[in-house]
Design an enzyme around this catalytic site. Structure first.
Site, PDB file in Angstrom:
ATOM      1  N   CYS A  13      15.567 -25.049  27.142  1.00  0.00           N
ATOM      2  CA  CYS A  13      14.381 -25.781  27.100  1.00  0.00           C
ATOM      3  C   CYS A  13      13.403 -24.721  26.888  1.00  0.00           C
ATOM      4  O   CYS A  13      13.361 -23.582  26.951  1.00  0.00           O
ATOM      5  CB  CYS A  13      14.245 -26.815  28.078  1.00  0.00           C
ATOM      6  SG  CYS A  13      14.028 -25.947  29.637  1.00  0.00           S
ATOM      7  N   CYS A  16      12.765 -22.206  29.403  1.00  0.00           N
ATOM      8  CA  CYS A  16      13.465 -20.847  29.243  1.00  0.00           C
ATOM      9  C   CYS A  16      13.018 -19.949  28.124  1.00  0.00           C
ATOM     10  O   CYS A  16      13.019 -18.586  28.639  1.00  0.00           O
ATOM     11  CB  CYS A  16      15.102 -21.269  28.539  1.00  0.00           C
ATOM     12  SG  CYS A  16      16.028 -22.415  29.552  1.00  0.00           S
ATOM     13  N   ASP A 445      -9.546 -13.506  -7.052  1.00  0.00           N
ATOM     14  CA  ASP A 445      -9.448 -12.308  -8.052  1.00  0.00           C
ATOM     15  C   ASP A 445      -9.422 -12.905  -9.419  1.00  0.00           C
ATOM     16  O   ASP A 445      -8.733 -13.862  -9.592  1.00  0.00           O
ATOM     17  CB  ASP A 445      -8.439 -11.450  -7.700  1.00  0.00           C
ATOM     18  CG  ASP A 445      -8.206 -10.154  -8.724  1.00  0.00           C
ATOM     19  OD1 ASP A 445      -9.472  -9.514  -9.130  1.00  0.00           O
ATOM     20  OD2 ASP A 445      -7.175 -10.115  -9.395  1.00  0.00           O
ATOM     21  N   ASP A 640      -3.694 -10.308  -6.725  1.00  0.00           N
ATOM     22  CA  ASP A 640      -2.324  -9.827  -7.232  1.00  0.00           C
ATOM     23  C   ASP A 640      -2.102  -8.228  -7.475  1.00  0.00           C
ATOM     24  O   ASP A 640      -0.860  -7.857  -7.630  1.00  0.00           O
ATOM     25  CB  ASP A 640      -2.010 -10.460  -8.467  1.00  0.00           C
ATOM     26  CG  ASP A 640      -2.638  -9.816  -9.690  1.00  0.00           C
ATOM     27  OD1 ASP A 640      -3.763  -9.557  -9.617  1.00  0.00           O
ATOM     28  OD2 ASP A 640      -2.114  -9.500 -10.665  1.00  0.00           O
ATOM     29  N   ASP A 644      -6.645  -5.290  -4.641  1.00  0.00           N
ATOM     30  CA  ASP A 644      -6.724  -6.635  -3.900  1.00  0.00           C
ATOM     31  C   ASP A 644      -6.421  -6.235  -2.184  1.00  0.00           C
ATOM     32  O   ASP A 644      -6.635  -7.038  -1.390  1.00  0.00           O
ATOM     33  CB  ASP A 644      -6.096  -7.704  -4.377  1.00  0.00           C
ATOM     34  CG  ASP A 644      -6.749  -8.165  -5.972  1.00  0.00           C
ATOM     35  OD1 ASP A 644      -7.932  -8.059  -5.941  1.00  0.00           O
ATOM     36  OD2 ASP A 644      -5.902  -8.453  -6.756  1.00  0.00           O
TER      37      ASP A 644
END
Length: 933
Positions: A13, A16, A445, A640, A644
């Site tokens: 649970c 734990c 971008d 990309d 960036d």
């Protein structure tokens, strides 16, 4: 700092997982700990100079649980086994325990409750005096249920011993209390029977709790079984991906074909793929072609054409053709393995909202035990029987198991991450899922994000030839070059099915390329290739194209300005719809680019972005993100490229377009696998759905306990008579966990909100074709003719080198080098800079002896005539006519064609048709037509 993954055993649970997290966090040098109850896993970031794996394992063991480091394969993937297979094994084990529990608990319920329902029992078990035999039988029937579910007792009391009680502790205490009270009652019945006290015998016969103990265990196991089945479904997305990779592959080694297991394929191996084959590893096509279904990775059902040089990804399907592929990435290095690893990492972390549940779970179980004891004592003090008080205590213990709290977050994260992966959206962490929903500013971008990142031919404008004929000449020249703009021209020609021709004497210089095609000298380049002022119509058109974000290129045929073409980085097919969706959601949208302001504004206008910053450097992109954050905004950066990476790392959420660089992807929180801007919108929608689901789960888990505990404690008993039997409490507890997991599974039905069109490399943009009439274009180009003497040339390589150097000079239209004579005949639309020419030639080890200007624009400017002549039969005739026409006053150049029975005459003065006719007839030939070009 190191990051390690561990398998943790013994957790049942959220108490734990909270205990394990607390134990490991207390180790000096541990920076971050994430324990996942659903996967029984743990991720730890630690300083290896201060601690090590052994100390971490010891801390978990000391806390009462088991831990082992998860081994990694050579590709770094931590996915050592199919999660669905593991979940299935757990489900099968739970199924066995459930059947044993239900069968024996069912028989036990008949013995305990049958007489009340009028069910007949064997004589030996009926009646008051047979009650001890009935009780002993119930006890014996309880033992198999305890035996198959002894895990609850072992883990539960072990956790109590370590002062870290958990769900198993509550179940163990509750069912053990019921069994012990049942044994006490059995002994008291035997004593009453011996004393002949039938009243006492009947009293204890009605207060046996063997049935409650067995049914508590059976119902808890029923809940756990449904829970394990639901967990199995949460891993479906990844399991389906893993199942797509074939176990064996056909490989060519030393010229022989052999089938080898997947794990034996090495980088560099040649893998043979036939129609219907699954791609086993990542690679590149070495030979052959075909179409590939990449829907397993991108979600797109349209097959993609693959030819030599195309990239192939593991798990994709060759739907037609035959391909020989060279393996480039195997094992954990494949794109599929990286996707699985990303999802694994995301589901091993927790969003900030889950921390509240963790804190509560840490103190929840001890609090519940205290409430159970307190409730029992209160009812005893109020004068109720200790049997009633015991029932109240057991009910509180059993109904309060915190399983639902522990499952609320990881189930939603697991299902949401898997659903995202199926749709090409990869979240790197659970925190990214939570933060994405809060984003109110999106910074994009331009190149490769809003646009495709690959130039395409958009316009072909011809001043003389038909546009397709002009494009054929251009594409034939550009086919020799690998420049992105050259590729765009060739692709444009292919889209219009324009044939390519053989080009010779190809040269490539800074800003231009040139070659000879079908006898014409073709030159393409920027404005530097045009000498003098551009015609007004051409200048206006070039400016108009530039304002549209396009790059204009000028075309010269035999030194004459003959056309204009334009190329541009096209906007992605779905960018406009994606930006509109972002704006409708109330988000502020920015576009950043290192490109010029004209191009940036043109692209922004196409997609509807008002906030634009152009000509920015990587540091300036990061500065804008920081500026927006300082204004109190939550920023998502989408990019990309390597440039960036700083801004992706700075943003609250960084989203990397999947076709981008590895650096950008590594710096991002979300990876958009389809390189589609609409999936940025879909990522926000999925994040919102996940967080809603988590909040719903946490709400019901808390409300369940807030209502369930008081009812079980008997708070409403004196007013409404409400009280819970331990069996009902056990059923309620089990169903709470099942309801939370079932609610999370609703995310499997999530669908993208924006189905944008996907850019397809196989779909080429068709350029616009048009003619533009420019008056006397041919006569407006000035021409200089030079004879250049060069020493030091030894072979054809020298000829090619010298030709390239001279052709690269501004204005040069044509250059013919004669190795034997050591000369170069050059035509140019601008004067040649002798100092620059000398520098270039001597840099390559040759020597400029002299440069002679044969003619100037003043001599060649003005008039070009085309003549058609009958009667020429041989080369002698051509020589005779050429000599006669060259002798006319003002003629600076004459070229006669025997094949076409024609002549082209350039003159600095006007010449009448009668003058041409007289000269031709004097040589014995006939002039059929004469006109000015």
């Amino acid at each position: 700092m190191q990051k390690k993954n561990f398998d943790v055993t013994g957790m049942s649970c959220s108490a734990c997982s909270a205990r394990v997290e607390k134990a490991v966090s207390s180790i000096p040098g541990v920076d971050n700990v994430n324990v996942n109850l659903l996967k029984n896993s743990m991720t730890v970031e630690f300083d290896d100079a201060k601690t090590n794996v052994g100390e971490i394992v010891k801390a978990v063991t000391d806390a009462g649980y088991g831990a082992s480091e998860r081994s990694e394969d050579k590709g770094g993937s931590v996915q050592t086994a199919d999660p669905a297979l593991e979940a299935k094994k757990a489900s099968e084990e739970m199924k066995f325990r459930l059947w044993v529990s239900l069968i024996f608990a069912g028989i036990l319920m008949i013995l305990a409750m049958g007489p009340m329902l009028g069910m007949p029992l064997p004589e030996i078990l009926r009646g008051t005096r047979s009650a001890p035999i009935n009780a002993l039988t119930q006890f014996l029937l309880t033992l198999p249920v305890i035996f198959v579910n002894f895990k609850y007792f072992r883990n539960g009391f072990k956790s109590l011993w370590h002062r870290a009680p958990n769900m198993d502790s509550l179940v163990a205490i509750g069912s053990a209390a019921s069994v012990l009270f049942g044994l006490f009652a059995l002994y008291m019945m035997l004593w009453a029977l011996a004393q002949g006290n039938e009243k006492q015998l009947a009293h204890y016969a009605h207060n046996l709790y063997f049935d409650s103990a067995a049914m508590i265990l059976a119902l808890i196991t029923l809940g756990k079984y449904f829970e394990s089945r639901a967990k199995h479904k949460t891993t479906d997305a990844i399991s389906k991906l893993m199942a797509l990779v074939p176990e064996n592959a056909l490989v060519e080694r030393d010229g022989k074909q052999e089938v080898v297991p997947l794990e034996q394929i090495a980088v560099g191996d040649l893998v043979l793929l036939k129609t219907g084959s699954r791609v086993p590893v990542d690679g590149v096509v070495e030979d052959g072609s075909g179409t590939v279904d990449e829907s397993s990775l991108t979600g797109e059902s349209v097959p993609v054409e693959k030819t030599v040089g195309s990239q192939m990804s593991a798990s994709t399907l060759l739907t037609s053709g035959y391909i020989k592929m060279k393996a480039t990435r195997v094992g954990g290095d494949t794109a599929l393995a990286q996707i699985i690893k990303l999802v694994d990492e995301a589901t091993s972390t927790k969003p900030p909202v889950a921390r509240l549940a963790d804190k509560i779970s840490g103190i929840f179980v001890p609090t519940v035990i205290s409430i159970a004891i307190a409730a029992s004592l209160v009812w005893l003090l109020l004068g109720y029987s200790w049997e009633f008080a015991l029932m109240i205590g057991v009910s509180v213990l059993v109904i309060s198991c915190p399983c639902a709290l522990g499952l609320a977050t990881p189930t939603a994260i697991m299902v949401g991450s898997g659903r995202g992966a199926q749709n090409g959206i990869l979240f790197r962490s659970a925190e990214a899922i939570e933060t994405t929903e809060k984003v109110n500013v999106i910074v994009l971008d331009k190149t490769g994000t809003v646009t495709s990142g690959k130039p395409a031919l958009t316009d072909v404008v011809s001043f003389s030839l038909p546009p397709k004929e002009l494009l054929s000449l251009l594409a034939s020249v550009e086919n020799k070059s690998e420049h992105p703009l050259a590729v765009a021209v060739v692709d444009g020609a292919k889209s219009l099915e324009v044939p390519l021709q053989e080009a010779s004497n190809f040269t490539q210089n800074l800003g231009n390329v040139s070659a000879q095609v079908t006898g014409k000298n073709v030159k393409i380049g920027n404005k530097s290739v045009v000498a003098g002022e551009l015609p007004e119509q051409v200048r206006e058109l070039a400016d108009q194209l530039a304002d549209q974000g396009k790059t204009p290129l000028y075309v010269l045929l035999d030194g004459k300005l003959s056309g204009l073409i334009a190329a541009a980085d096209p906007v992605r097919a779905d960018s406009k719809d994606a930006v509109e969706a972002m704006l409708k959601q109330g988000k502020e949208v920015w576009m950043l680019t290192g490109d010029n302001i004209k191009t940036a504004q043109a692209v922004a206008a196409q997609v509807g972005i008002k906030n634009v910053r152009a000509e920015v450097k990587p540091a300036e992109k990061e500065a804008l993100v920081r500026e927006l954050q300082e204004a109190g905004k939550k920023v998502m950066m989408v990019g990309d490229g390597i440039n960036d990476a700083p801004s992706l790392a700075r943003a609250d959420v960084g989203a990397a377009i999947g076709a981008g660089t590895d650096v950008a992807i590594e710096a991002a929180d979300i990876v958009i696998m389809k390189s589609r801007l609409s999936d940025v919108v879909n990522a926000g929608a999925l994040s919102h759905s996940c967080m809603n689901n988590i909040c719903e789960n946490l709400f019901w888990a808390f409300i369940y306990n807030i209502i369930g505990i008081p009812v079980a404690a008997g708070v409403f008993y004196t007013v409404f008579g409400w009280v819970l039997n331990p069996m009902i409490a056990a059923a309620a507890m089990s169903m709470s966990s099942v309801s939370v997991v079932s609610n999370a599974l609703r995310l499997r039905r999530w669908r993208p909100v924006l189905s944008g069109a996907m850019d397809n490399e196989n779909q080429r943009m068709e350029p616009k074709l048009m003619n533009l009439a420019i008056e006397k274009t041919a006569a407006e180009t000035p021409k200089y003719e030079y004879k250049i003497y060069i020493s030091g040339m030894m072979c054809q390589h020298c000829v090619k080198a010298v030709t390239g150097m001279i052709t690269g000079l501004p204005g040069v239209i044509d250059c013919k080098v004669d190795l034997e004579k050591g000369t170069a005949a050059v035509q140019s639309s601008a004067p040649i800079d002798e100092a620059k020419l000398k520098s270039l030639i001597e840099e390559d080890g040759y020597k400029l002896e002299s440069i002679e200007c044969i003619s100037t624009p003043e001599q060649t400017k003005g008039f070009i005539y085309l003549l058609w002549i009958e009667g020429m039969m041989c080369g002698h005739c051509v020589k005779s006519v050429t000599k006669k026409l060259s002798g006319l006053d003002g003629v600076v150049h004459c070229e006669v064609s025997l094949e076409n029975k024609s002549a082209q005459v350039e003159s600095s003065k006007p010449i009448t048709e009668s003058e041409f006719q007289q000269a031709i007839e004097e040589e014995g030939y006939e002039l059929t037509e004469a006109r000015e070009a």
